[in-house]
Design a protein around this motif. Sequence first.
Motif, PDB file in Angstrom:
ATOM      1  N   HIS A   7     -21.756  22.674  22.888  1.00 31.22           N
ATOM      2  CA  HIS A   7     -21.845  21.288  22.415  1.00 31.22           C
ATOM      3  C   HIS A   7     -22.520  20.409  23.467  1.00 31.22           C
ATOM      4  CE1 HIS A   7     -20.782  17.457  20.634  1.00 31.22           C
ATOM      5  NE2 HIS A   7     -20.181  17.123  21.764  1.00 31.22           N
ATOM      6  N   TYR A   8     -22.095  20.536  24.743  1.00 32.50           N
ATOM      7  CA  TYR A   8     -22.698  19.743  25.821  1.00 32.50           C
ATOM      8  C   TYR A   8     -24.191  20.027  25.931  1.00 32.50           C
ATOM      9  CZ  TYR A   8     -17.923  18.870  27.553  1.00 32.50           C
ATOM     10  OH  TYR A   8     -16.619  18.492  27.685  1.00 32.50           O
ATOM     11  N   ALA A   9     -24.552  21.311  25.853  1.00 33.51           N
ATOM     12  CA  ALA A   9     -25.960  21.701  25.980  1.00 33.51           C
ATOM     13  C   ALA A   9     -26.792  21.132  24.839  1.00 33.51           C
ATOM     14  CB  ALA A   9     -26.077  23.222  26.014  1.00 33.51           C
ATOM     15  N   LYS A  10     -26.268  21.175  23.636  1.00 30.36           N
ATOM     16  CA  LYS A  10     -27.000  20.664  22.479  1.00 30.36           C
ATOM     17  C   LYS A  10     -27.232  19.158  22.588  1.00 30.36           C
ATOM     18  CE  LYS A  10     -26.742  20.457  17.456  1.00 30.36           C
ATOM     19  NZ  LYS A  10     -25.950  20.790  16.288  1.00 30.36           N
ATOM     20  N   VAL A  11     -26.190  18.412  22.943  1.00 25.79           N
ATOM     21  CA  VAL A  11     -26.315  16.957  23.072  1.00 25.79           C
ATOM     22  C   VAL A  11     -27.260  16.610  24.213  1.00 25.79           C
ATOM     23  CG1 VAL A  11     -25.066  14.824  23.592  1.00 25.79           C
ATOM     24  CG2 VAL A  11     -24.072  16.497  22.025  1.00 25.79           C
ATOM     25  N   ALA A  12     -27.135  17.315  25.339  1.00 22.08           N
ATOM     26  CA  ALA A  12     -28.000  17.053  26.492  1.00 22.08           C
ATOM     27  C   ALA A  12     -29.456  17.354  26.157  1.00 22.08           C
ATOM     28  CB  ALA A  12     -27.548  17.877  27.693  1.00 22.08           C
ATOM     29  N   TYR A  13     -29.687  18.454  25.483  1.00 18.38           N
ATOM     30  CA  TYR A  13     -31.053  18.811  25.106  1.00 18.38           C
ATOM     31  C   TYR A  13     -31.673  17.731  24.224  1.00 18.38           C
ATOM     32  CZ  TYR A  13     -34.978  21.290  23.043  1.00 18.38           C
ATOM     33  OH  TYR A  13     -36.230  21.642  22.609  1.00 18.38           O
ATOM     34  N   ASN A  14     -30.925  17.300  23.218  1.00 15.43           N
ATOM     35  CA  ASN A  14     -31.443  16.260  22.318  1.00 15.43           C
ATOM     36  C   ASN A  14     -31.684  14.950  23.057  1.00 15.43           C
ATOM     37  OD1 ASN A  14     -31.495  17.913  20.057  1.00 15.43           O
ATOM     38  ND2 ASN A  14     -29.383  17.434  19.518  1.00 15.43           N
ATOM     39  N   GLY A  15     -30.769  14.576  23.952  1.00 13.36           N
ATOM     40  CA  GLY A  15     -30.929  13.344  24.716  1.00 13.36           C
ATOM     41  C   GLY A  15     -32.144  13.376  25.627  1.00 13.36           C
ATOM     42  N   VAL A  16     -32.306  14.456  26.348  1.00  9.46           N
ATOM     43  CA  VAL A  16     -33.444  14.586  27.268  1.00  9.46           C
ATOM     44  C   VAL A  16     -34.751  14.691  26.484  1.00  9.46           C
ATOM     45  CG1 VAL A  16     -34.504  16.067  29.029  1.00  9.46           C
ATOM     46  CG2 VAL A  16     -32.064  15.552  29.143  1.00  9.46           C
ATOM     47  N   LEU A  17     -34.729  15.410  25.386  1.00 10.43           N
ATOM     48  CA  LEU A  17     -35.931  15.535  24.563  1.00 10.43           C
ATOM     49  C   LEU A  17     -36.350  14.176  23.999  1.00 10.43           C
ATOM     50  CD1 LEU A  17     -37.882  17.736  23.625  1.00 10.43           C
ATOM     51  CD2 LEU A  17     -36.513  17.935  21.553  1.00 10.43           C
ATOM     52  N   ASN A  18     -35.399  13.383  23.553  1.00  7.02           N
ATOM     53  CA  ASN A  18     -35.713  12.035  23.062  1.00  7.02           C
ATOM     54  C   ASN A  18     -36.326  11.182  24.167  1.00  7.02           C
ATOM     55  OD1 ASN A  18     -34.822  12.552  20.486  1.00  7.02           O
ATOM     56  ND2 ASN A  18     -32.782  11.700  20.846  1.00  7.02           N
ATOM     57  N   GLN A  19     -35.805  11.290  25.376  1.00 11.03           N
ATOM     58  CA  GLN A  19     -36.334  10.506  26.496  1.00 11.03           C
ATOM     59  C   GLN A  19     -37.712  10.993  26.923  1.00 11.03           C
ATOM     60  OE1 GLN A  19     -35.149   7.668  27.942  1.00 11.03           O
ATOM     61  NE2 GLN A  19     -33.786   7.741  26.186  1.00 11.03           N
ATOM     62  N   SER A  20     -37.996  12.274  26.717  1.00 17.65           N
ATOM     63  CA  SER A  20     -39.310  12.799  27.112  1.00 17.65           C
ATOM     64  C   SER A  20     -40.427  12.164  26.292  1.00 17.65           C
ATOM     65  CB  SER A  20     -39.348  14.318  26.974  1.00 17.65           C
ATOM     66  OG  SER A  20     -39.377  14.702  25.611  1.00 17.65           O
ATOM     67  N   GLN A  21     -40.079  11.649  25.130  1.00 15.71           N
ATOM     68  CA  GLN A  21     -41.066  11.044  24.258  1.00 15.71           C
ATOM     69  C   GLN A  21     -41.136   9.532  24.436  1.00 15.71           C
ATOM     70  OE1 GLN A  21     -39.442  12.515  20.632  1.00 15.71           O
ATOM     71  NE2 GLN A  21     -40.182  14.588  20.995  1.00 15.71           N
ATOM     72  N   SER A  22     -40.358   9.004  25.385  1.00 23.82           N
ATOM     73  CA  SER A  22     -40.379   7.558  25.618  1.00 23.82           C
ATOM     74  C   SER A  22     -40.926   7.277  27.013  1.00 23.82           C
ATOM     75  CB  SER A  22     -38.976   6.976  25.476  1.00 23.82           C
ATOM     76  OG  SER A  22     -38.179   7.354  26.575  1.00 23.82           O
ATOM     77  N   GLY A  23     -41.098   6.022  27.327  1.00 22.24           N
ATOM     78  CA  GLY A  23     -41.665   5.630  28.609  1.00 22.24           C
ATOM     79  C   GLY A  23     -40.720   5.749  29.781  1.00 22.24           C
ATOM     80  N   GLY A  24     -39.422   5.848  29.542  1.00 20.58           N
ATOM     81  CA  GLY A  24     -38.448   5.874  30.620  1.00 20.58           C
ATOM     82  C   GLY A  24     -37.992   7.262  31.014  1.00 20.58           C
TER      83      GLY A  24
END
Length: 118
Positions: A7-24
Amino acid sequence: MRSTDHHYAKVAYNGVLNQSQSGGAQAYGRLCHKFPSMVMLNGLRLTIAYFRSNNKEQGEAYKAYLKDLGQALEIQDWEQELPEQSAEYRQLSRKALRASIWFKRYAEAILKVEEADE
Protein backbone atom coordinates in the motif's frame (compact mmCIF):
# COMPACT_ATOMS: atom_id res chain seq x y z
CA MET A 1 -4.12 -9.94 0.68
CA ARG A 2 -1.85 -6.95 0.15
CA SER A 3 0.78 -5.97 2.65
CA THR A 4 1.13 -2.60 4.29
CA ASP A 5 4.35 -2.01 2.37
CA HIS A 6 2.51 -2.73 -0.87
CA HIS A 7 0.00 0.00 0.00
CA TYR A 8 2.80 2.45 0.93
CA ALA A 9 4.66 1.67 -2.30
CA LYS A 10 1.58 2.17 -4.45
CA VAL A 11 0.67 5.52 -2.87
CA ALA A 12 4.30 6.71 -2.99
CA TYR A 13 4.66 5.71 -6.63
CA ASN A 14 1.49 7.57 -7.61
CA GLY A 15 2.50 10.64 -5.60
CA VAL A 16 6.00 10.83 -7.05
CA LEU A 17 4.74 10.11 -10.55
CA ASN A 18 2.21 12.95 -10.28
CA GLN A 19 4.96 15.32 -9.14
CA SER A 20 7.25 14.24 -11.99
CA GLN A 21 4.74 15.77 -14.38
CA SER A 22 4.58 19.09 -12.52
CA GLY A 23 7.04 21.94 -12.07
CA GLY A 24 7.82 21.17 -8.43
CA ALA A 25 9.36 17.76 -8.97
CA GLN A 26 12.85 18.60 -7.68
CA ALA A 27 11.53 20.31 -4.54
CA TYR A 28 9.22 17.36 -3.85
CA GLY A 29 12.10 14.93 -4.37
CA ARG A 30 14.28 16.83 -1.90
CA LEU A 31 11.47 16.62 0.65
CA CYS A 32 11.30 12.87 0.12
CA HIS A 33 14.95 12.71 1.17
CA LYS A 34 14.64 15.21 3.99
CA PHE A 35 11.54 13.87 5.76
CA PRO A 36 12.88 10.60 7.27
CA SER A 37 15.99 12.20 8.76
CA MET A 38 13.93 15.07 10.16
CA VAL A 39 11.57 12.61 11.86
CA MET A 40 14.49 10.72 13.36
CA LEU A 41 16.09 13.94 14.59
CA ASN A 42 13.08 16.03 15.66
CA GLY A 43 10.15 13.64 15.93
CA LEU A 44 7.06 13.34 13.79
CA ARG A 45 5.07 16.15 15.44
CA LEU A 46 7.77 18.81 14.91
CA THR A 47 8.50 17.62 11.38
CA ILE A 48 4.83 17.85 10.44
CA ALA A 49 4.65 21.32 12.00
CA TYR A 50 7.72 22.40 10.01
CA PHE A 51 6.29 21.07 6.76
CA ARG A 52 2.94 22.77 7.43
CA SER A 53 4.60 26.12 8.19
CA ASN A 54 6.77 26.02 5.07
CA ASN A 55 3.72 25.14 3.03
CA LYS A 56 2.71 28.81 3.13
CA GLU A 57 6.11 30.18 2.16
CA GLN A 58 7.57 27.79 -0.38
CA GLY A 59 4.73 26.51 -2.47
CA GLU A 60 3.03 23.29 -3.18
CA ALA A 61 5.79 20.70 -2.62
CA TYR A 62 5.34 20.62 1.17
CA LYS A 63 1.57 20.47 0.88
CA ALA A 64 1.73 17.72 -1.74
CA TYR A 65 4.16 15.63 0.31
CA LEU A 66 2.02 15.83 3.45
CA LYS A 67 -1.09 15.00 1.43
CA ASP A 68 0.56 11.98 -0.18
CA LEU A 69 2.07 10.73 3.07
CA GLY A 70 -1.27 11.22 4.78
CA GLN A 71 -2.92 9.17 2.06
CA ALA A 72 -0.39 6.38 2.63
CA LEU A 73 -1.04 6.45 6.38
CA GLU A 74 -4.78 7.04 5.94
CA ILE A 75 -4.66 10.42 7.68
CA GLN A 76 -6.95 13.17 6.41
CA ASP A 77 -5.92 16.02 8.72
CA TRP A 78 -2.48 15.98 10.32
CA GLU A 79 -3.46 18.53 12.94
CA GLN A 80 -6.43 16.54 14.19
CA GLU A 81 -5.11 13.00 13.86
CA LEU A 82 -1.72 13.06 15.57
CA PRO A 83 -2.24 10.91 18.67
CA GLU A 84 -1.75 12.28 22.16
CA GLN A 85 -0.83 8.93 23.73
CA SER A 86 2.88 8.19 23.47
CA ALA A 87 2.48 4.54 22.41
CA GLU A 88 0.16 5.48 19.54
CA TYR A 89 2.42 8.39 18.59
CA ARG A 90 5.49 6.13 18.44
CA GLN A 91 3.58 3.62 16.33
CA LEU A 92 2.49 6.34 13.90
CA SER A 93 6.08 7.62 13.76
CA ARG A 94 7.31 4.15 12.82
CA LYS A 95 4.63 3.86 10.14
CA ALA A 96 5.53 7.30 8.76
CA LEU A 97 9.20 6.32 8.55
CA ARG A 98 8.31 3.05 6.89
CA ALA A 99 6.13 4.80 4.30
CA SER A 100 8.65 7.61 3.72
CA ILE A 101 11.25 5.08 2.59
CA TRP A 102 9.07 4.34 -0.44
CA PHE A 103 8.79 8.02 -1.27
CA LYS A 104 12.57 8.34 -1.05
CA ARG A 105 13.15 5.29 -3.27
CA TYR A 106 10.78 6.53 -5.95
CA ALA A 107 12.21 10.06 -5.79
CA GLU A 108 15.60 8.56 -6.60
CA ALA A 109 14.25 6.31 -9.36
CA ILE A 110 11.69 8.56 -11.04
CA LEU A 111 12.72 12.11 -10.21
CA LYS A 112 16.48 11.35 -10.25
CA VAL A 113 16.93 13.29 -6.99
CA GLU A 114 19.87 12.14 -4.89
CA GLU A 115 20.76 13.10 -1.33
CA ALA A 116 23.71 15.07 -2.62
CA ASP A 117 21.29 17.31 -4.54
CA GLU A 118 20.16 18.86 -1.27
